[in-house]
Design a protein around this motif. Sequence first.
Motif, PDB file in Angstrom:
ATOM      1  N   ASN A  69       0.845  -1.183   0.000  1.00  0.00           N
ATOM      2  CA  ASN A  69       0.000   0.000   0.000  1.00  0.00           C
ATOM      3  C   ASN A  69       0.884   1.237   0.000  1.00  0.00           C
ATOM      4  N   LEU A  70       0.667   2.098  -0.975  1.00  0.00           N
ATOM      5  CA  LEU A  70       1.425   3.332  -1.095  1.00  0.00           C
ATOM      6  C   LEU A  70       0.473   4.512  -1.027  1.00  0.00           C
ATOM      7  N   ASN A  71       0.913   5.545  -0.364  1.00  0.00           N
ATOM      8  CA  ASN A  71       0.145   6.792  -0.334  1.00  0.00           C
ATOM      9  C   ASN A  71       0.685   7.673  -1.446  1.00  0.00           C
ATOM     10  N   MET A  72      -0.002   7.687  -2.563  1.00  0.00           N
ATOM     11  CA  MET A  72       0.431   8.447  -3.719  1.00  0.00           C
ATOM     12  C   MET A  72      -0.153   9.849  -3.665  1.00  0.00           C
ATOM     13  N   PRO A  73       0.585  10.842  -4.152  1.00  0.00           N
ATOM     14  CA  PRO A  73       0.029  12.203  -4.163  1.00  0.00           C
ATOM     15  C   PRO A  73      -1.101  12.310  -5.174  1.00  0.00           C
ATOM     16  N   HIS A  74      -2.032  13.187  -4.881  1.00  0.00           N
ATOM     17  CA  HIS A  74      -3.176  13.391  -5.761  1.00  0.00           C
ATOM     18  C   HIS A  74      -2.953  14.632  -6.614  1.00  0.00           C
TER      19      HIS A  74
END
Length: 144
Positions: free
Chosen positions: A49-54
Amino acid sequence: MRKQKQGRRASAPPDEPMMDINTTPLIDVMLVLLIMLIITIPIQLHAVNLNMPHGNPPPSDIKPEVLRIDVDERSTMLWNGEPVADLPEVERRFEQLARQAVQPEVHLRPDKRARYDIVAGVMASAQRAGLNKLGIVGSEQFVP
């Protein structure tokens, strides 16, 4: 002498019942249990799980400089159109470019008749100097 029935051991008398365990039902039950076990085990997904920028990143105001290095059919190296004497001179220039805050993009355009050792030397010099934006341009001439 009496004849023995087929399926009996030679050492067992003909009138005695067979004492061996029938393993076929046991194997059938074990196979069914194994298949049920395989079906009921959940499939594990190996995911990270990666928190990608929006959204879109802001455009960069700094356009990278493009350095064009040509190697012609006589294996002469051209640095943005002007001839370079030898590979040590190219390496010195690469070292100066590598010290810049924003490294330029190096576009290497070899002629298909150029010597391999010259082209490989230019690429090795760029790597040794620490340049990490190197591309080979014009590779369509190598496709038959």
